[in-house]
Scaffold this motif. Structure first.
Motif, PDB file in Angstrom:
ATOM      1  N   THR A 139       0.799  -1.126  -0.155  1.00  0.00           N
ATOM      2  CA  THR A 139       0.092   0.041   0.015  1.00  0.00           C
ATOM      3  C   THR A 139       0.840   1.246   0.069  1.00  0.00           C
ATOM      4  O   THR A 139       1.874   1.379   0.628  1.00  0.00           O
ATOM      5  N   ILE A 140       0.570   2.065  -0.989  1.00  0.00           N
ATOM      6  CA  ILE A 140       1.018   3.492  -0.955  1.00  0.00           C
ATOM      7  C   ILE A 140       0.077   4.641  -1.069  1.00  0.00           C
ATOM      8  O   ILE A 140      -1.030   4.285  -1.494  1.00  0.00           O
ATOM      9  N   ALA A 141       0.471   5.680  -0.718  1.00  0.00           N
ATOM     10  CA  ALA A 141      -0.189   6.991  -0.886  1.00  0.00           C
ATOM     11  C   ALA A 141       0.463   8.104  -1.812  1.00  0.00           C
ATOM     12  O   ALA A 141       1.525   8.266  -1.362  1.00  0.00           O
ATOM     13  N   VAL A 142      -0.238   8.883  -2.511  1.00  0.00           N
ATOM     14  CA  VAL A 142       0.375   9.819  -3.268  1.00  0.00           C
ATOM     15  C   VAL A 142      -0.467  11.295  -2.907  1.00  0.00           C
ATOM     16  O   VAL A 142      -1.662  10.987  -3.294  1.00  0.00           O
ATOM     17  N   PRO A 143       0.140  12.103  -2.543  1.00  0.00           N
ATOM     18  CA  PRO A 143      -0.467  13.418  -2.213  1.00  0.00           C
ATOM     19  C   PRO A 143      -0.926  14.098  -3.437  1.00  0.00           C
ATOM     20  O   PRO A 143      -0.397  14.174  -4.345  1.00  0.00           O
ATOM     21  N   ARG A 173      -0.875  20.863   4.144  1.00  0.00           N
ATOM     22  CA  ARG A 173      -1.092  19.638   4.157  1.00  0.00           C
ATOM     23  C   ARG A 173      -1.864  19.134   2.671  1.00  0.00           C
ATOM     24  O   ARG A 173      -2.241  19.944   2.098  1.00  0.00           O
ATOM     25  N   PRO A 174      -1.690  17.976   2.108  1.00  0.00           N
ATOM     26  CA  PRO A 174      -2.312  17.839   0.895  1.00  0.00           C
ATOM     27  C   PRO A 174      -3.787  17.961   1.083  1.00  0.00           C
ATOM     28  O   PRO A 174      -4.399  17.855   1.889  1.00  0.00           O
ATOM     29  N   GLN A 175      -4.579  18.250  -0.163  1.00  0.00           N
ATOM     30  CA  GLN A 175      -5.859  18.495  -0.397  1.00  0.00           C
ATOM     31  C   GLN A 175      -6.479  16.962  -0.174  1.00  0.00           C
ATOM     32  O   GLN A 175      -7.825  16.905   0.103  1.00  0.00           O
ATOM     33  N   ALA A 176      -5.898  16.131  -0.876  1.00  0.00           N
ATOM     34  CA  ALA A 176      -6.518  14.785  -0.913  1.00  0.00           C
ATOM     35  C   ALA A 176      -5.227  13.817  -1.139  1.00  0.00           C
ATOM     36  O   ALA A 176      -4.204  14.302  -1.228  1.00  0.00           O
ATOM     37  N   ALA A 177      -5.627  12.577  -0.986  1.00  0.00           N
ATOM     38  CA  ALA A 177      -4.287  11.464  -1.601  1.00  0.00           C
ATOM     39  C   ALA A 177      -5.122  10.311  -2.259  1.00  0.00           C
ATOM     40  O   ALA A 177      -6.375   9.866  -2.176  1.00  0.00           O
ATOM     41  N   VAL A 178      -4.210   9.829  -3.086  1.00  0.00           N
ATOM     42  CA  VAL A 178      -4.675   8.363  -3.912  1.00  0.00           C
ATOM     43  C   VAL A 178      -4.181   7.305  -2.916  1.00  0.00           C
ATOM     44  O   VAL A 178      -2.658   7.321  -2.980  1.00  0.00           O
ATOM     45  N   LEU A 179      -4.536   6.581  -2.604  1.00  0.00           N
ATOM     46  CA  LEU A 179      -4.477   5.361  -1.980  1.00  0.00           C
ATOM     47  C   LEU A 179      -4.422   4.169  -2.976  1.00  0.00           C
ATOM     48  O   LEU A 179      -5.301   3.794  -3.507  1.00  0.00           O
ATOM     49  N   VAL A 180      -3.080   3.638  -3.144  1.00  0.00           N
ATOM     50  CA  VAL A 180      -2.887   2.532  -4.071  1.00  0.00           C
ATOM     51  C   VAL A 180      -2.580   1.276  -3.398  1.00  0.00           C
ATOM     52  O   VAL A 180      -1.742   1.105  -2.667  1.00  0.00           O
ATOM     53  N   ASP A 181      -3.641   0.180  -3.764  1.00  0.00           N
ATOM     54  CA  ASP A 181      -3.247  -1.102  -3.389  1.00  0.00           C
ATOM     55  C   ASP A 181      -2.538  -1.836  -4.517  1.00  0.00           C
ATOM     56  O   ASP A 181      -2.923  -2.080  -5.629  1.00  0.00           O
TER      57      ASP A 181
END
Length: 204
Positions: free
Chosen positions: A73-77, A134-142
């Motif tokens: 799992t990773i997250a991109v801001p 802080r980021p507005q949102a993030a993409v969580l990638v499985d």
């Protein structure tokens, strides 16, 4: 034109990949992948809507901007942008995503494919603060697939060789905007907008 219409034709033309290439994809991050993500300041994010509409968006921040939550799992801001949100709208209808991570000067790249979700907040957003923002949102990638890609495209293009760079081969960003996007604005106004002050506003 001679169109290729099925995989048999494609394989006849290109041949089969070697076993090493065919079998190199993994379903979780290795420590070398994590090290690459810590060193990478830039990636391309590819998405497709349910109807097949595609988008590739650049994402960049200081090196290590992608947060590794665990080995799958990773997250991109997400930072302030033009608000079109093409890729994000795609994710809402089709979660499949592809990411290509670059380290400047390196010809090889890290590819990650998986399924994405959009988050408006999470505890780990605190690890994504840049210049107080802080980021507005993030993409969580499985993660479903991860592997390194060779450098042939970079060698052919000589992308990282400064002697090949021609930034003035195209009209300036201000002139492009004046011609295609903001035709009502003066060129002087656009040159000011896209000038040195532009970099000061990228986190606002």
């Amino acid at each position: 034109m001679q169109e290729i219409t099925d995989e048999a034709e494609l394989r006849e033309l290109l041949g089969e990949p070697t076993p090493t290439v065919r079998d190199k994809a993994r379903d979780r991050l290795h420590e070398l992948d994590v090290a690459w993500l810590k060193a990478a300041p830039f990636c391309l994010m590819a998405t497709s809507a349910a109807d097949g509409t595609c988008d590739v968006s650049p994402k960049g921040d200081p090196a290590g901007f992608t947060v590794v939550l665990d080995d799958q799992t990773i997250a991109v801001p997400e930072r302030p942008g033009n608000r079109r949100a093409d890729g994000f709208r795609n994710i809402l209808s089709n979660p499949h995503i592809g990411l290509l991570y670059f380290i400047p000067g390196r010809g090889d790249t890290l590819r990650i494919n998986g399924r994405a979700r959009l988050l408006r907040d999470a505890d780990f957003f605190d690890r994504m603060v840049v210049k107080g923002h802080r980021p507005q949102a993030a993409v969580l990638v499985d993660i479903e697939e991860v592997y390194f890609h060779c450098s042939k495209a970079f060698l052919r293009s000589a992308l990282w060789k400064p002697e090949t760079w021609q930034p003035d081969a195209m009209a300036s960003r201000a002139r492009i905007s004046k011609t295609l996007e903001r035709t009502e604005d003066s060129l002087a106004e656009l040159e000011t907008y896209y000038g040195p002050a532009y970099a000061e506003k990228i986190y606002r």
